[in-house]
Design a protein around this motif. Structure first.
Motif, PDB file in Angstrom:
ATOM      1  N   LEU A  28       0.741  -1.262   0.110  1.00 36.48           N
ATOM      2  CA  LEU A  28       0.085   0.034  -0.167  1.00 36.48           C
ATOM      3  C   LEU A  28       0.961   1.343   0.098  1.00 36.48           C
ATOM      4  CD1 LEU A  28      -2.685   1.296   0.169  1.00 36.48           C
ATOM      5  CD2 LEU A  28      -2.876   0.906   2.751  1.00 36.48           C
ATOM      6  N   GLU A  29       1.966   1.279   0.801  1.00 35.85           N
ATOM      7  CA  GLU A  29       2.807   2.523   0.826  1.00 35.85           C
ATOM      8  C   GLU A  29       3.519   2.798  -0.471  1.00 35.85           C
ATOM      9  OE1 GLU A  29       7.037   4.034   2.980  1.00 35.85           O
ATOM     10  OE2 GLU A  29       5.982   2.215   3.846  1.00 35.85           O
ATOM     11  N   ASP A  30       3.805   1.620  -1.185  1.00 40.66           N
ATOM     12  CA  ASP A  30       4.349   1.815  -2.456  1.00 40.66           C
ATOM     13  C   ASP A  30       3.158   2.482  -3.463  1.00 40.66           C
ATOM     14  OD1 ASP A  30       6.518   0.674  -1.842  1.00 40.66           O
ATOM     15  OD2 ASP A  30       6.301  -1.506  -2.554  1.00 40.66           O
ATOM     16  N   PHE A  57      11.360   7.181  12.437  1.00 44.01           N
ATOM     17  CA  PHE A  57      11.136   7.348  10.878  1.00 44.01           C
ATOM     18  C   PHE A  57       9.632   7.562  10.636  1.00 44.01           C
ATOM     19  CE2 PHE A  57      15.418   5.669  10.935  1.00 44.01           C
ATOM     20  CZ  PHE A  57      16.053   6.354   9.938  1.00 44.01           C
ATOM     21  N   ILE A  58       9.234   8.585  10.134  1.00 41.97           N
ATOM     22  CA  ILE A  58       7.737   9.030   9.711  1.00 41.97           C
ATOM     23  C   ILE A  58       7.607   8.309   8.517  1.00 41.97           C
ATOM     24  CG2 ILE A  58       5.955  10.519   9.080  1.00 41.97           C
ATOM     25  CD1 ILE A  58       7.499  12.637  10.757  1.00 41.97           C
ATOM     26  N   ASP A  59       6.747   7.430   8.132  1.00 44.36           N
ATOM     27  CA  ASP A  59       6.479   6.711   7.036  1.00 44.36           C
ATOM     28  C   ASP A  59       6.454   7.593   5.653  1.00 44.36           C
ATOM     29  OD1 ASP A  59       6.385   4.350   8.091  1.00 44.36           O
ATOM     30  OD2 ASP A  59       4.208   4.149   8.386  1.00 44.36           O
ATOM     31  N   MET A  60       5.540   8.568   5.889  1.00 44.27           N
ATOM     32  CA  MET A  60       5.339   9.486   4.834  1.00 44.27           C
ATOM     33  C   MET A  60       4.949  10.985   5.379  1.00 44.27           C
ATOM     34  SD  MET A  60       3.535   7.642   1.656  1.00 44.27           S
ATOM     35  CE  MET A  60       2.360   6.837   2.521  1.00 44.27           C
ATOM     36  N   LEU A  61       5.588  12.062   4.751  1.00 47.29           N
ATOM     37  CA  LEU A  61       5.357  13.338   5.214  1.00 47.29           C
ATOM     38  C   LEU A  61       4.728  14.284   3.914  1.00 47.29           C
ATOM     39  CD1 LEU A  61       5.151  15.390   7.786  1.00 47.29           C
ATOM     40  CD2 LEU A  61       7.490  16.075   6.757  1.00 47.29           C
ATOM     41  N   ALA A  62       3.629  14.857   3.994  1.00 46.73           N
ATOM     42  CA  ALA A  62       2.829  15.671   2.871  1.00 46.73           C
ATOM     43  C   ALA A  62       2.680  17.144   3.335  1.00 46.73           C
ATOM     44  CB  ALA A  62       1.730  14.954   2.300  1.00 46.73           C
ATOM     45  N   GLY A  67       0.030  25.007   2.704  1.00 47.10           N
ATOM     46  CA  GLY A  67       1.405  24.927   3.509  1.00 47.10           C
ATOM     47  C   GLY A  67       1.565  24.152   4.920  1.00 47.10           C
ATOM     48  N   ASN A  68       0.167  23.481   5.260  1.00 45.97           N
ATOM     49  CA  ASN A  68       0.243  22.704   6.358  1.00 45.97           C
ATOM     50  C   ASN A  68       0.790  21.274   6.034  1.00 45.97           C
ATOM     51  OD1 ASN A  68      -1.303  24.872   7.822  1.00 45.97           O
ATOM     52  ND2 ASN A  68      -2.968  24.445   6.535  1.00 45.97           N
ATOM     53  N   LEU A  69       1.140  20.524   7.245  1.00 41.71           N
ATOM     54  CA  LEU A  69       1.618  19.382   6.982  1.00 41.71           C
ATOM     55  C   LEU A  69       0.943  18.204   7.200  1.00 41.71           C
ATOM     56  CD1 LEU A  69       5.487  20.000   8.400  1.00 41.71           C
ATOM     57  CD2 LEU A  69       4.637  20.120   6.078  1.00 41.71           C
ATOM     58  N   LEU A  70       1.090  17.004   6.871  1.00 48.48           N
ATOM     59  CA  LEU A  70       0.294  15.790   7.078  1.00 48.48           C
ATOM     60  C   LEU A  70       1.240  14.591   7.323  1.00 48.48           C
ATOM     61  CD1 LEU A  70      -2.358  14.226   7.066  1.00 48.48           C
ATOM     62  CD2 LEU A  70      -2.130  13.870   4.438  1.00 48.48           C
ATOM     63  N   ILE A  71       0.945  14.156   8.620  1.00 52.80           N
ATOM     64  CA  ILE A  71       2.115  12.870   8.989  1.00 52.80           C
ATOM     65  C   ILE A  71       1.048  11.598   8.633  1.00 52.80           C
ATOM     66  CG2 ILE A  71       3.016  11.976  10.971  1.00 52.80           C
ATOM     67  CD1 ILE A  71       2.511  15.100  11.998  1.00 52.80           C
ATOM     68  N   ILE A  72       1.571  10.763   7.818  1.00 53.53           N
ATOM     69  CA  ILE A  72       1.027   9.572   7.377  1.00 53.53           C
ATOM     70  C   ILE A  72       1.939   8.384   7.922  1.00 53.53           C
ATOM     71  CG2 ILE A  72       0.245   8.298   5.291  1.00 53.53           C
ATOM     72  CD1 ILE A  72       0.479  11.050   3.732  1.00 53.53           C
ATOM     73  N   GLU A  73       0.947   7.673   8.561  1.00 51.08           N
ATOM     74  CA  GLU A  73       1.712   6.501   9.430  1.00 51.08           C
ATOM     75  C   GLU A  73       0.922   5.298   8.711  1.00 51.08           C
ATOM     76  OE1 GLU A  73       4.213   5.438  11.640  1.00 51.08           O
ATOM     77  OE2 GLU A  73       4.966   7.070  10.474  1.00 51.08           O
ATOM     78  N   LEU A  74       1.541   4.378   8.120  1.00 48.59           N
ATOM     79  CA  LEU A  74       0.844   3.063   7.882  1.00 48.59           C
ATOM     80  C   LEU A  74       0.767   2.131   9.237  1.00 48.59           C
ATOM     81  CD1 LEU A  74       1.706   4.441   5.051  1.00 48.59           C
ATOM     82  CD2 LEU A  74       1.461   2.193   4.209  1.00 48.59           C
ATOM     83  N   ILE A 138      -3.561   7.988   9.849  1.00 47.66           N
ATOM     84  CA  ILE A 138      -3.451   6.488  10.033  1.00 47.66           C
ATOM     85  C   ILE A 138      -3.895   5.713   8.938  1.00 47.66           C
ATOM     86  CG2 ILE A 138      -3.390   4.500  11.379  1.00 47.66           C
ATOM     87  CD1 ILE A 138      -1.847   6.571  12.843  1.00 47.66           C
ATOM     88  N   VAL A 139      -3.114   5.051   8.236  1.00 47.45           N
ATOM     89  CA  VAL A 139      -3.473   4.111   6.915  1.00 47.45           C
ATOM     90  C   VAL A 139      -3.269   2.759   7.117  1.00 47.45           C
ATOM     91  CG1 VAL A 139      -2.777   3.790   4.474  1.00 47.45           C
ATOM     92  CG2 VAL A 139      -2.683   6.235   5.480  1.00 47.45           C
ATOM     93  N   SER A 140      -4.331   2.035   6.691  1.00 54.97           N
ATOM     94  CA  SER A 140      -4.243   0.698   7.030  1.00 54.97           C
ATOM     95  C   SER A 140      -4.810  -0.182   5.853  1.00 54.97           C
ATOM     96  CB  SER A 140      -4.692   0.256   8.136  1.00 54.97           C
ATOM     97  OG  SER A 140      -6.198   0.643   8.316  1.00 54.97           O
ATOM     98  N   ALA A 141      -4.320  -1.429   5.704  1.00 54.38           N
ATOM     99  CA  ALA A 141      -4.957  -2.419   4.724  1.00 54.38           C
ATOM    100  C   ALA A 141      -6.516  -2.531   5.384  1.00 54.38           C
ATOM    101  CB  ALA A 141      -4.233  -3.530   4.485  1.00 54.38           C
ATOM    102  N   GLN A 142      -6.817  -2.523   6.485  1.00 55.51           N
ATOM    103  CA  GLN A 142      -8.131  -2.729   7.192  1.00 55.51           C
ATOM    104  C   GLN A 142      -8.253  -2.119   8.432  1.00 55.51           C
ATOM    105  OE1 GLN A 142      -9.113  -6.825   7.273  1.00 55.51           O
ATOM    106  NE2 GLN A 142      -7.257  -7.669   8.431  1.00 55.51           N
TER     107      GLN A 142
END
Length: 360
Positions: A28-30, A57-62, A67-74, A138-142
Motif C-alpha cells: 500500500l505504501e508503494d 522514521f515517519i512513513d510519509m510526510l506531505a 502549507g500545512n503538513l500531514l503525517i502519514i503512518e501505515l 493512520i493508513v491501513s489495509a483494514q
C-alpha cells in the motif's frame, strides 16, 4: 464506523465483485508513493521515511496547498496503541519544523526545490507561512475496532487532528481496483487542525528585498521606468499604499504581471505623488509632464491623491525588456504592488538570471 464500499459488475447481469484487504501495508505504501492523490488530490508528498531527531522514521510526510503538513503512518501490523502513540510522537516533532527545515527535507528526499514542485502541483507559489497546522493520518489495509475507538476518543474528546483511512482490494477477472474509506469526515478533522500556539513558521526576511509589480497600461510603461529610473503604481489607494513600505536603500525585484521579472534596482527616493516627482534629463530637473514618455496617460487624476500615480525613484542595477522577462514555476508572485520578498529561492533564481552574485 467507516462507510462500507461494495462494487458490482453490471455489464453482463449483476455480479458483486469480491474484495479482500491489501496483503500488506508495504504494498500500500508503494502505491501511495507512486500516486499520493489516492489519499487526497490536495496534498504533495514531501518524502517517505523521514528521520526525526529522536531516531525514528515517519512513513510519509506531505504538505497541502496552504502549507500545512500531514503525517502519514501505515499500520504495518503494529497494534493500535503502538501506531497511534508513535504518530502522536511524530506530530510533536513535526509541529516545530521551521520553514527552512521543510525545504531541506524535501530537497534531500527529491533532489529538487520544494518551490518548483509546489508550483507544479498547485499552480501557485509556496506560501510565506509553512506548518502553521498539521494533521495525522493512520493508513491501513483494514481498520480494526480498537484503532477506531482510540482515534474517535482522541478526536471527539481532545480535538486531536487525527483520522484513519483504510483500503480494500477488488479483483474482477484481469481488472484490479482499490477503494478508500475514511473513519471521520476529513472536513471535520481540518477544523481541528488549527493550532494558534504554533505560528510564524515562515521564511525569514532579509530586511532589504521587495518584489514590486509594475503593471503596464496606458498610465505606465516599462521602457519609461527604465529610462528615467522609477517604479509606479496608482488608480486607487489599494494599489499605491504598499509603495510606502519601500525605503531608501531597499532592493527591489521588479516584475510585470503575467510576464515575469524584468529588473533589479535600489530605491533612491521614497514614494511621492506623481505631481511632486522630478527627474533629471539633459542635466535638468523636470516634472513628469515635461518628459518624453511612452505612456500616454501617466498624469491621470494627478490632483486626486486617492487615484493618481505614485512614484518611487530607483537606481536600476540590471533590467531587460518586457519580452525577455524571466519566469519559472516556483518564483514568488503576489497581487500587491510592493511586498517583502522572503523567498530565498526567488532571490537566488532571479539574481542568477540577471548575472548578479547574491550575498544574502
Amino acid at each position: 464506523m467507516p462507510i462500507e464500499v461494495g462494487i458490482w459488475n453490471i455489464n453482463n447481469g449483476i455480479k458483486k465483485v469480491a474484495f479482500s484487504s491489501i496483503e500488506s501495508e508495504r504494498k500500500l505504501e508503494d502505491i501511495l508513493v507512486k500516486d499520493i492523490s489516492i489519499l487526497s488530490e490536495d496534498i504533495l508528498l514531501i518524502g517517505r521515511q523521514i528521520q526525526t531527531d529522536y531516531g525514528k522514521f515517519i512513513d510519509m510526510l506531505a504538505i497541502d496547498q496552504d502549507g500545512n503538513l500531514l503525517i502519514i503512518e501505515l499500520k504495518k501490523n503494529r497494534t493500535p496503541r503502538e501506531v497511534v502513540s508513535q504518530a502522536i510522537d511524530y506530530a510533536s516533532w513535526v509541529q516545530n519544523l521551521s520553514y527552512d527545515q521543510i525545504l531541506n527535507i524535501y530537497e534531500e528526499k527529491n533532489d529538487a526545490p520544494l518551490e518548483e514542485a509546489f508550483a507544479d502541483k498547485f499552480d501557485n507559489s509556496l506560501p510565506d507561512n509553512l506548518n502553521d497546522n498539521h494533521q495525522i493520518m493512520i493508513v491501513s489495509a483494514q481498520l480494526d475496532s480498537e484503532t477506531e475507538r482510540i482515534i474517535n476518543y482522541l478526536s471527539n474528546n481532545f480535538d486531536v487532528p487525527i483520522n484513519a483511512v483504510f483500503f480494500r482490494y477488488f479483483e474482477d477477472g484481469e481488472l484490479q481496483y482499490i477503494t478508500r474509506s475514511w473513519l471521520l469526515d476529513p472536513n471535520i478533522v481540518d477544523e481541528k487542525s488549527s493550532n494558534p500556539k504554533v505560528k510564524n513558521k515562515r521564511e525569514k526576511w532579509n530586511k532589504q528585498d521587495f518584489v514590486v509589480n509594475f503593471e503596464e497600461k496606458d498610465s505606465r510603461n516599462w521602457a519609461d521606468a527604465v529610462k528615467y529610473g522609477f517604479i509606479a503604481a496608482g488608480g486607487g489607494r489599494w494599489y499605491s499604499q504598499t509603495l510606502k513600505r519601500l525605503f531608501v536603500g531597499a532592493r527591489i525585484f521588479c516584475m510585470i504581471p503575467k510576464s515575469g521579472y524584468v529588473g533589479i534596482g535600489k530605491v533612491t527616493e521614497t514614494v511621492k505623488p506623481i505631481k511632486d516627482a522630478t527627474f533629471e534629463e539633459n542635466v535638468e530637473e523636470k516634472g513628469i509632464a515635461n518628459l518624453s514618455l511612452k505612456a500616454p496617460n501617466m498624469l491621470h487624476d494627478s490632483d486626486e491623491l486617492d487615484k493618481c500615480e505614485y512614484i518611487v525613484k530607483v537606481d536600476w542595477i540590471k533590467t531587460v525588456p518586457k519580452e525577455d522577462a524571466y519566469w519559472i514555476k516556483g518564483l514568488k508572485a503576489n497581487q500587491n504592488s510592493a511586498y517583502k520578498l522572503r523567498s530565498q529561492y526567488t532571490i537566488d533564481k532571479v539574481s542568477e538570471f540577471f548575472g548578479l552574485e547574491n550575498d544574502n
